[in-house]
Design a protein around this motif. Structure first.
Motif, PDB file in Angstrom:
ATOM      1  N   ASP A 146       0.824  -1.210   0.000  1.00 31.38           N
ATOM      2  CA  ASP A 146       0.000   0.000   0.000  1.00 31.38           C
ATOM      3  C   ASP A 146       0.857   1.260   0.000  1.00 31.38           C
ATOM      4  N   TYR A 147       1.921   1.257   0.814  1.00 26.64           N
ATOM      5  CA  TYR A 147       2.775   2.440   0.889  1.00 26.64           C
ATOM      6  C   TYR A 147       3.538   2.641  -0.420  1.00 26.64           C
ATOM      7  N   LEU A 148       4.094   1.566  -0.960  1.00 26.04           N
ATOM      8  CA  LEU A 148       4.835   1.669  -2.208  1.00 26.04           C
ATOM      9  C   LEU A 148       3.948   2.150  -3.346  1.00 26.04           C
ATOM     10  N   TYR A 149       2.706   1.650  -3.383  1.00 28.32           N
ATOM     11  CA  TYR A 149       1.789   2.073  -4.449  1.00 28.32           C
ATOM     12  C   TYR A 149       1.428   3.554  -4.301  1.00 28.32           C
ATOM     13  N   SER A 150       1.217   3.992  -3.052  1.00 28.74           N
ATOM     14  CA  SER A 150       0.875   5.403  -2.834  1.00 28.74           C
ATOM     15  C   SER A 150       2.024   6.324  -3.210  1.00 28.74           C
ATOM     16  N   GLN A 151       3.255   5.862  -3.033  1.00 26.30           N
ATOM     17  CA  GLN A 151       4.421   6.673  -3.350  1.00 26.30           C
ATOM     18  C   GLN A 151       4.756   6.655  -4.844  1.00 26.30           C
ATOM     19  N   PHE A 152       4.561   5.490  -5.467  1.00 28.22           N
ATOM     20  CA  PHE A 152       5.018   5.310  -6.851  1.00 28.22           C
ATOM     21  C   PHE A 152       3.869   5.053  -7.818  1.00 28.22           C
ATOM     22  N   LYS A 153       2.705   5.596  -7.521  1.00 29.90           N
ATOM     23  CA  LYS A 153       1.552   5.386  -8.405  1.00 29.90           C
ATOM     24  C   LYS A 153       1.838   5.834  -9.839  1.00 29.90           C
ATOM     25  N   PRO A 154       2.393   7.033 -10.083  1.00 34.79           N
ATOM     26  CA  PRO A 154       2.691   7.422 -11.476  1.00 34.79           C
ATOM     27  C   PRO A 154       3.680   6.474 -12.158  1.00 34.79           C
ATOM     28  N   THR A 155       4.637   5.928 -11.389  1.00 37.05           N
ATOM     29  CA  THR A 155       5.608   5.002 -11.968  1.00 37.05           C
ATOM     30  C   THR A 155       4.943   3.692 -12.364  1.00 37.05           C
ATOM     31  N   VAL A 156       3.968   3.243 -11.580  1.00 35.25           N
ATOM     32  CA  VAL A 156       3.220   2.024 -11.927  1.00 35.25           C
ATOM     33  C   VAL A 156       2.482   2.214 -13.243  1.00 35.25           C
ATOM     34  N   TYR A 157       1.826   3.368 -13.400  1.00 34.70           N
ATOM     35  CA  TYR A 157       1.122   3.652 -14.652  1.00 34.70           C
ATOM     36  C   TYR A 157       2.105   3.779 -15.816  1.00 34.70           C
ATOM     37  N   PHE A 158       3.264   4.384 -15.548  1.00 36.68           N
ATOM     38  CA  PHE A 158       4.274   4.520 -16.597  1.00 36.68           C
ATOM     39  C   PHE A 158       4.791   3.152 -17.031  1.00 36.68           C
ATOM     40  N   LEU A 159       5.006   2.263 -16.067  1.00 38.27           N
ATOM     41  CA  LEU A 159       5.440   0.899 -16.382  1.00 38.27           C
ATOM     42  C   LEU A 159       4.403   0.192 -17.249  1.00 38.27           C
ATOM     43  N   ALA A 160       3.120   0.370 -16.912  1.00 35.50           N
ATOM     44  CA  ALA A 160       2.052  -0.243 -17.714  1.00 35.50           C
ATOM     45  C   ALA A 160       2.077   0.288 -19.148  1.00 35.50           C
ATOM     46  N   LEU A 161       2.302   1.598 -19.303  1.00 40.24           N
ATOM     47  CA  LEU A 161       2.377   2.191 -20.637  1.00 40.24           C
ATOM     48  C   LEU A 161       3.550   1.618 -21.421  1.00 40.24           C
ATOM     49  N   MET A 162       4.682   1.443 -20.782  1.00 35.80           N
ATOM     50  CA  MET A 162       5.848   0.906 -21.475  1.00 35.80           C
ATOM     51  C   MET A 162       5.656  -0.556 -21.860  1.00 35.80           C
ATOM     52  N   VAL A 163       4.979  -1.321 -21.010  1.00 41.76           N
ATOM     53  CA  VAL A 163       4.693  -2.720 -21.345  1.00 41.76           C
ATOM     54  C   VAL A 163       3.766  -2.799 -22.557  1.00 41.76           C
ATOM     55  N   VAL A 164       2.732  -1.953 -22.573  1.00 37.68           N
ATOM     56  CA  VAL A 164       1.820  -1.906 -23.720  1.00 37.68           C
ATOM     57  C   VAL A 164       2.579  -1.513 -24.983  1.00 37.68           C
ATOM     58  N   THR A 165       3.494  -0.560 -24.860  1.00 43.19           N
ATOM     59  CA  THR A 165       4.285  -0.123 -26.010  1.00 43.19           C
ATOM     60  C   THR A 165       5.147  -1.256 -26.557  1.00 43.19           C
ATOM     61  N   LEU A 166       5.785  -2.006 -25.656  1.00 44.80           N
ATOM     62  CA  LEU A 166       6.627  -3.121 -26.079  1.00 44.80           C
ATOM     63  C   LEU A 166       5.802  -4.211 -26.749  1.00 44.80           C
ATOM     64  N   ILE A 184       4.920   6.668 -31.637  1.00 46.63           N
ATOM     65  CA  ILE A 184       4.282   7.790 -30.931  1.00 46.63           C
ATOM     66  C   ILE A 184       4.274   7.536 -29.429  1.00 46.63           C
ATOM     67  N   LEU A 185       3.977   6.290 -29.042  1.00 45.27           N
ATOM     68  CA  LEU A 185       3.945   5.945 -27.609  1.00 45.27           C
ATOM     69  C   LEU A 185       5.332   6.065 -26.981  1.00 45.27           C
ATOM     70  N   ILE A 186       6.370   5.689 -27.725  1.00 43.28           N
ATOM     71  CA  ILE A 186       7.725   5.810 -27.181  1.00 43.28           C
ATOM     72  C   ILE A 186       8.087   7.283 -26.975  1.00 43.28           C
ATOM     73  N   MET A 187       7.738   8.127 -27.937  1.00 43.18           N
ATOM     74  CA  MET A 187       8.020   9.560 -27.783  1.00 43.18           C
ATOM     75  C   MET A 187       7.223  10.159 -26.631  1.00 43.18           C
ATOM     76  N   LEU A 188       5.966   9.718 -26.475  1.00 46.55           N
ATOM     77  CA  LEU A 188       5.160  10.169 -25.343  1.00 46.55           C
ATOM     78  C   LEU A 188       5.782   9.698 -24.030  1.00 46.55           C
ATOM     79  N   SER A 189       6.261   8.460 -24.003  1.00 46.13           N
ATOM     80  CA  SER A 189       6.888   7.914 -22.801  1.00 46.13           C
ATOM     81  C   SER A 189       8.176   8.666 -22.457  1.00 46.13           C
ATOM     82  N   ALA A 190       8.920   9.095 -23.488  1.00 47.30           N
ATOM     83  CA  ALA A 190      10.155   9.844 -23.240  1.00 47.30           C
ATOM     84  C   ALA A 190       9.869  11.145 -22.506  1.00 47.30           C
ATOM     85  N   ILE A 191       8.733  11.764 -22.818  1.00 49.94           N
ATOM     86  CA  ILE A 191       8.333  12.986 -22.106  1.00 49.94           C
ATOM     87  C   ILE A 191       7.868  12.659 -20.688  1.00 49.94           C
TER      88      ILE A 191
END
Length: 261
Positions: A146-166, A184-191
């Motif tokens: 719970d604590y890790l998710y609350s701290q790294f919620k944006p990183t979890v979503y970013f990881l999901a985006l990168m997995v979808v991109t791959l 396009i997704l890779i360039m969006l992920s770079a930002i």
């Protein structure tokens, strides 16, 4: 200065430190690609040593500042092929140890001066650079889901985006589809590498985690492109350029927010 402000400041200075360490000509180094041997090189490794000033939260400070140093070293290794000097493992270990010794001596001098010239020396011994006390957490609380998710919620979503991109990149290669969407997704992920941690609670660690996630997934996508086209890796320059813009914008925004708000 709070711990987070110190980390942001050191992170902002890492490109300058890399330049001083690897690109600035040293009067002591006449051979090309010689190892680091001048005083400027130590700047790249001063971050972990600053943790001695955060006595009450030393291990947390060491984790944060050590991660900032690691990011700077990674940047140094990326640009090392174009640099005038090279970074070795012995350099890294030696300069980190020297950093702790240097700032440890400064801390002892401050404590000794406070002992002889102030009435309350005990408060200085436990005092850190933070202007406000930050709550400490137990090890079990820090590593709870719970604590890790609350701290790294944006990183979890970013990881999901990168997995979808791959996955999308693999599908495009397998079925010979047009690769515009994955690109396009890779360039969006770079930002988003730098932007998404602004919305989380652990900015420094989130930024570092995003960087490694993007580096791994983007490298895999580039290797897939090279299978069909040997020149497919040239697009990496564009991805790197977008990545640096996003990181620079993120660091400036965070620094402005911490200083003025």
């Amino acid at each position: 200065m709070t711990l987070i402000n110190t980390c942001i400041l050191m992170l902002f200075l890492q490109p300058l430190f890399v330049y001083l360490a690897l690109f600035k000509h040293s009067k002591h180094s006449v051979e090309p690609k010689s190892s680091l041997d001048n005083e400027d090189s130590m700047f790249l490794f001063i971050a972990p040593g600053l943790s001695v000033f955060y006595f009450d939260q030393f291990w947390v400070a060491l984790l944060y500042l050590g991660s900032v140093c690691l990011l700077g070293v990674l940047l140094a290794k990326i640009v090392e092929s174009k640099a005038n000097k090279r970074l070795t493992r012995d350099n890294s270990i030696g300069f980190v140890v020297a950093s702790f010794i240097f700032f440890g001596i400064i801390k002892l001098i401050i404590v000794a001066a406070a002992y002889f010239f102030t009435d309350d020396s005990t408060s200085v011994i436990t005092q850190d650079l933070s202007s406000a006390e930050e709550p400490s957490l137990t090890i079990s609380e820090m590593f709870s889901v719970d604590y890790l998710y609350s701290q790294f919620k944006p990183t979890v979503y970013f990881l999901a985006l990168m997995v979808v991109t791959l996955v999308l990149k693999v599908i495009e290669y397998t079925f010979s589809l047009k690769e515009a969407l994955s690109g396009i997704l890779i360039m969006l992920s770079a930002i988003l590498v730098g932007i998404s941690p602004l919305f989380g609670e652990a900015y420094i660690l989130g930024l570092i985690a995003n960087f490694f996630i993007f580096f791994i997934v983007c490298s895999a996508c580039i290797e897939i492109d090279k299978i069909g086209d040997a020149s497919g890796g040239a697009i990496a320059i564009l991805y790197g350029y977008i990545l640096m813009i996003g990181l620079g914008f993120s660091i400036i925004c965070k620094l402005v927010y911490e200083v003025f708000f």
